[in-house]
Enzyme design. Sequence first.
Site, PDB file in Angstrom:
ATOM      1  N   ASP A  41       0.816  -1.155  -0.007  1.00 40.26           N
ATOM      2  CA  ASP A  41      -0.119  -0.149   0.003  1.00 40.26           C
ATOM      3  C   ASP A  41       0.998   1.274   0.101  1.00 40.26           C
ATOM      4  O   ASP A  41       1.686   1.321   0.850  1.00 40.26           O
ATOM      5  CB  ASP A  41      -0.810  -0.056   1.322  1.00 40.26           C
ATOM      6  N   ASP A  42       0.740   2.128  -0.918  1.00 40.35           N
ATOM      7  CA  ASP A  42       1.340   3.575  -0.937  1.00 40.35           C
ATOM      8  C   ASP A  42       2.668   3.435  -1.368  1.00 40.35           C
ATOM      9  O   ASP A  42       3.582   4.198  -0.865  1.00 40.35           O
ATOM     10  CB  ASP A  42       0.857   4.211   0.230  1.00 40.35           C
ATOM     11  N   CYS A  80      -6.064   3.959  -3.649  1.00 41.05           N
ATOM     12  CA  CYS A  80      -6.151   2.675  -3.327  1.00 41.05           C
ATOM     13  C   CYS A  80      -7.240   1.541  -4.119  1.00 41.05           C
ATOM     14  O   CYS A  80      -7.148   0.885  -4.958  1.00 41.05           O
ATOM     15  CB  CYS A  80      -6.655   2.393  -1.913  1.00 41.05           C
ATOM     16  N   HIS A 134      -9.466  -2.770  -1.639  1.00 35.71           N
ATOM     17  CA  HIS A 134      -9.972  -1.787  -0.533  1.00 35.71           C
ATOM     18  C   HIS A 134     -10.876  -2.127   0.195  1.00 35.71           C
ATOM     19  O   HIS A 134     -10.897  -1.884   1.619  1.00 35.71           O
ATOM     20  CB  HIS A 134     -10.081  -0.343  -1.269  1.00 35.71           C
ATOM     21  N   ASP A 328       0.281  -0.161  -5.099  1.00 33.44           N
ATOM     22  CA  ASP A 328      -1.032   0.301  -5.694  1.00 33.44           C
ATOM     23  C   ASP A 328      -1.102   1.830  -6.417  1.00 33.44           C
ATOM     24  O   ASP A 328      -1.648   2.121  -7.146  1.00 33.44           O
ATOM     25  CB  ASP A 328      -2.210   0.148  -4.909  1.00 33.44           C
ATOM     26  N   HIS A 329      -0.127   2.396  -5.946  1.00 35.75           N
ATOM     27  CA  HIS A 329       0.256   3.877  -6.692  1.00 35.75           C
ATOM     28  C   HIS A 329       1.315   4.478  -5.942  1.00 35.75           C
ATOM     29  O   HIS A 329       1.760   3.906  -4.827  1.00 35.75           O
ATOM     30  CB  HIS A 329      -0.891   4.825  -6.573  1.00 35.75           C
TER      31      HIS A 329
HETATM   32 CA   LIG Z   1      -3.080   2.858  -1.494  1.00 38.84          CA
END
Ligand SMILES: [Ca+2]
Length: 494
Positions: A41-42, A80, A134, A328-329
């Site tokens: 995540d992130d 997300c 998510h 995810d990004h």
């Molecule tokens: Ca994320």
Amino acid sequence: MKQNLSLFSSVSRALIATFLCCPLLLAESDGKKNVLIFFIDDLRPELGCYGVDKIQSPAIDALASEGVLFERAYCQQALCAPSRISMMTGQYPDHNGIDGLFTPLRRHDKEAMTLPRYFQKQGYFTASYGKVYHHQIDDKEHWSDLPDISREKFANPETLARIAERVVEAKKSGKTVDEVRAAGKGPAIEVVEGPDELYRDGKVAKAAIESLRKNKEKPFFMCVGFAKPHLPFAAPKRYWDLYEREQFMVPERILPEGAPSLGVTKWNELRGYRGIPAEGPLSDELTLELRHGYAASVSFADAQVGKVMAELDRLGLREETLVILWGDHGYKLGEYGLWCKHTNFEVDTRVPLIVSAPGGKQGKRSHALVEIVDLFPTVVEMTGGTVPAGRDGMSLAPVLEDPKRKFRPFAFMQYPRGSQMGYALRNERWRYIEWIKFDTQEVVARALYDHQETQFPDKNLAADSEYSELVAELSKQLDAARRVKESRLNPANK
Ligand SMILES: [Ca+2]
């Protein structure tokens, strides 16, 4: 078969590579190959294996040394839920219809084909541990195992007690749901001594390891999602201790000249945490503390990847398991004076991606432009299946076999803001963005950034007459790219 292969896995990888020149052959001769996908995540593509030595990521670096690392992979949307759903469906947000945080996939589309649904149909054991979708309930009918693992963000009992008090207080005083949620936010960082299992990601790694042991005889499609380095930057102290505060720098905090206001955010995601000012810039001290916390959280997530990979090796499953790791990004850590994601900037949309296929290339890097929607067809093809119709992605198998080859002419991504959609195109050199009104289809803002030399260009060149021909050409390409089947801007859908 699995026992034989576990012996096989002890043979040196060089020998294996000699026997199996092509990863696709293994899929055909081996029946059903397992799939293990890490969702981080992130996570910025700033890791040891991405050439950023100060970040300690030994497990992900090791995975990269056993596969192909993509230098130029882009998510479809820097948020997300839509990013993960575009990955799971192999479709752009405009195609699957989800470009926001609050729409679970199955509530929106009961019939959508997804990776878990596909692999369930192929007779696989399908498992989701941690933050995969998510919305955890998404696709619940297509997961063989979907345990409800604690989503607690903090481990310090005092912090948890203070949060609980504030929530009770907010409820008593008749606050709205959003206000109660805001009251329930804790600090942006936490440093606690103790085992990894104090936090959700430690529990997730443990669940994945136990499942591998239990289900190793079945072909499996396992998704393991780690919630770090997402805020809050909360990790056991030993991960903070991997870094000195002095290692971190305060980035240049100036927006690119002429950047459209639609292209930036007020980074309310971070501002909601305790100790973060409601407006204005962050102090240098706080900036450095957060950058330190982010790095600690990356190393914490990396250690969890390492534990699951060690178990995969120990069980002798490595040579029959396709392993993928992606973020995810991207994420801003104060660059441009901004934080978090939610934009079409390079730093928000470029993601880490590593694909490690048994018998495939080892320790190679690809500079091909690829998109996260490409993972669906890749995973299906690499496991010997037929890609269901209606995917926007393309299998990366040719790049995995020849990491030097080119792939897409440009990567395509989007981000909605108010009554506009921002569409972005990233080719070898340029990033071109258009903000288009949903109702009139009028282009209300444009941006052109030159990434020849830097990830953080300091000027929007879209209005510069020197680039008008380039802008016209890129606009044409972007227009063609966004006319996917279900696009809200596709006149055929009006
Ligand atoms: Ca994320």
